[in-house]
Design an enzyme around this catalytic site. Sequence first.
Site, PDB file in Angstrom:
ATOM      1  N   GLU A  22      22.856  -9.574  20.388  1.00 27.85           N
ATOM      2  CA  GLU A  22      23.022 -11.017  20.040  1.00 27.85           C
ATOM      3  C   GLU A  22      23.848 -11.605  19.482  1.00 27.85           C
ATOM      4  O   GLU A  22      24.687 -11.108  18.771  1.00 27.85           O
ATOM      5  CB  GLU A  22      21.669 -10.595  19.038  1.00 27.85           C
ATOM      6  N   LYS A 156      12.147  -5.468  10.663  1.00 29.11           N
ATOM      7  CA  LYS A 156      12.909  -6.113   9.380  1.00 29.11           C
ATOM      8  C   LYS A 156      11.721  -5.480   7.736  1.00 29.11           C
ATOM      9  O   LYS A 156      10.028  -5.224   8.452  1.00 29.11           O
ATOM     10  CB  LYS A 156      12.877  -7.383   8.815  1.00 29.11           C
TER      11      LYS A 156
END
Length: 301
Positions: A22, A156
């Site tokens: 990414e 996360k």
Amino acid sequence: MLVMSEEVREALAAHRPVVALESTIIAHGLPRPRNLQVALELEDVVRQEGAVPATIAVLDGRAHVGLDKRQVERIANEEGIRKLGHRDLPLAVAAGVSGATTVSATALLASLAGVRVFATGGLGGVHREWTVTQDESADLGLLARTRITVVCAGVKSILDVPATLQRLETLGVAVAGYRTTHFPGFYLSDSGHPVDWTVESPVQVAEVMRAQDTLGGPESALVVAHPVPEDEQLDPELHARVLADALHACEEEGVIGQAVTPFLLDYLVRHTGGASLSANLAAVRGNVRLAARIAAAWAGA
């Protein structure tokens, strides 16, 4: 509108290993000039394992799978680089703008190009207080309908981890711990929540990928949850204390919506003396290396 670099195109045609990367971490995740250094370092890690890196981004309205050094420098240094999820791609292409791709946009473009393995830091997921905010990352829905293998360090830790695991199960996204029986916690090796399946080698991951194709069914992803090494993780007590303070500060300052994640991540970096960023980068490096080995096993399957 989908432009593959010559190196990526040739590798795919020859059935050689390719790893998607990414670009949001380059444009929005790290300060300059460290962002460019890390971007080039991650590509080098892929090459060291005998695979071809395919960093993904949108430049001047064209989706690129595989960037040259000049294009990576644009993403790292150019002002006005947008942050693009998969829903933003048609708008960005039509408007002719440049943007860095998030997990969902990277996974989609990689899949369209025929790249099967993707490495990232941590996935998005279900946010805390979901029953009030209904805030859920677009990553989850996209992975439910995209056949790609994502190597990540879990989700996360600022998110609701058990709710995210439940949501992945509901959506039919396969999740396997890599040499672990517990789901990693991004900055932490262990989120405290178990996984139902464990894989022990890149070859075993490639076997699961082949079984996905043989069985058919929904075109969903495979999530390979790879924990950051314990000696490189963020100190768990420091993490718990600073995250609690960050959540309180977020509420006190009235931060809501898309602003919550960057606020919390920035708070963690500042109040751990950069230790959270170091753990994040350690996780990303490990994920990229493992993804390259999986891609090699897949190419040789």
